[in-house]
Design a protein around this motif. Sequence first.
Motif, short mmCIF file in Angstrom:
data_model
loop_
_atom_site.label_atom_id
_atom_site.label_comp_id
_atom_site.label_asym_id
_atom_site.label_seq_id
_atom_site.Cartn_x
_atom_site.Cartn_y
_atom_site.Cartn_z
N ARG A 229 0.84 -1.21 0.00
CA ARG A 229 0.00 0.00 0.00
C ARG A 229 0.86 1.25 0.00
NH1 ARG A 229 -3.10 -2.97 3.69
NH2 ARG A 229 -2.15 -1.86 5.45
N LEU A 230 1.90 1.25 0.82
CA LEU A 230 2.79 2.41 0.89
C LEU A 230 3.49 2.64 -0.44
CD1 LEU A 230 4.13 4.65 2.53
CD2 LEU A 230 5.77 2.95 3.38
N ALA A 231 3.92 1.57 -1.09
CA ALA A 231 4.56 1.70 -2.40
C ALA A 231 3.61 2.35 -3.40
CB ALA A 231 5.00 0.33 -2.91
N ASP A 232 2.35 1.92 -3.38
CA ASP A 232 1.36 2.47 -4.32
C ASP A 232 1.02 3.92 -4.00
OD1 ASP A 232 1.24 0.06 -5.66
OD2 ASP A 232 -0.53 -0.65 -4.59
N GLU A 233 0.87 4.21 -2.73
CA GLU A 233 0.41 5.55 -2.33
C GLU A 233 1.50 6.60 -2.40
OE1 GLU A 233 -1.21 4.90 1.54
OE2 GLU A 233 -2.89 3.70 0.80
N ARG A 234 2.75 6.20 -2.13
CA ARG A 234 3.83 7.18 -2.16
C ARG A 234 4.79 6.98 -3.33
NH1 ARG A 234 5.93 10.35 1.84
NH2 ARG A 234 5.43 9.02 3.63
N TYR A 235 5.41 5.82 -3.38
CA TYR A 235 6.56 5.65 -4.26
C TYR A 235 6.20 5.39 -5.72
CZ TYR A 235 9.15 5.76 0.07
OH TYR A 235 9.68 6.17 1.26
N ARG A 236 4.93 5.17 -6.01
CA ARG A 236 4.48 5.12 -7.40
C ARG A 236 3.69 6.37 -7.77
NH1 ARG A 236 5.62 -0.28 -8.18
NH2 ARG A 236 4.85 -1.72 -6.58
N SER A 237 3.67 7.34 -6.89
CA SER A 237 2.88 8.55 -7.09
C SER A 237 3.67 9.60 -7.87
CB SER A 237 2.46 9.12 -5.73
OG SER A 237 2.05 10.47 -5.84
#
Length: 333
Positions: A229-237
């Motif tokens: 979830r963190l990867a999707d919400e921050r690091y793929r943003s």
Amino acid sequence: MLFLDNRGITDPALNLALEEYALRHLPADDSYLLFYINEPSIIIGKNQNTIEEINADFVRDNGIHVVRRLSGGGAVYHDLGNLNFSFITNDEGDSFHQFAKITQPVIDALHKLGVKAELTGRNDIQVGERKISGNARFATKGRMFSHGTLLFDSAMDNVASALRVKPIKIESKGTKSVRSRVANISEFLDRPMTTEQFRTELLRELFHCEPEDVPRYGLSEQDWAAVTRLADERYRSWDWNYGLSPKCNIENIRKFASGIVDVRLNVEDGRMAGVKIFGDFFGAYDVAEVEQLLTGIHYEEEAIRLALESVQLSRYFGTLTEEEFINLLLLRD
């Protein structure tokens, strides 16, 4: 210290998310070591302007990820020949800028492998005059991670091509190119080994035991779900990776067959907040219409092309083509 196994993941968004998750959520009564290897990517420092740090054409043409990290410092190129380490510990207050404390165990391990490494400058590990590692840190709520790159068998031509290094930075280092001032650790080893074998050797030296005996922290499936979830919400943003770039003023001037075109851009949070076009070109329409059309959109090629889709640029700039205009806006040759 406990070892965190990243399951062999090479997605930079997931690896940076795992690092942040471990920092913020794993029990603070232990310290942790994380190793990770990323597929080709540029990892941008927290306070950098992404647009100015990357060679956008090379990045696009080679499918290179661009991901912003939490720590400061400069942009770095990662690929499958680059091993990254992260020590997650308590923040001791005065230790934030003391890179020697955390890099010394890595340097000691390199020495045992026959690599004459030493800490130099603010945050580099070098062999002689050539850099093999850069390091940075991030701290929050009494915890911190200290992480670094280890260039083991990286594609050096890509290191130089993917990054847009400012001339002032090169001059300050007294060298002429990125390629001439970096080196792969593999060049200095007594015997050949793969990146994975190198990782195993480092584990052995850092924990003073065989790799199978290294103490580990087991992440649960709930932990991994939170990391994803963190990867999707921050690091793929896009907003995180590009939009958080500091404000910058961009100017580019070039002479075309239709005359001189001088663009002045005020980029804020990754968007063109202000656009002004000067020059001696011949156009029948008011160029303010183009300025208004571009104002507020993302400063990246796809958004610009979309905005110009229904615009006949010859009305404003004579024989200037769309490709020439986009290249001018994006500081391309």
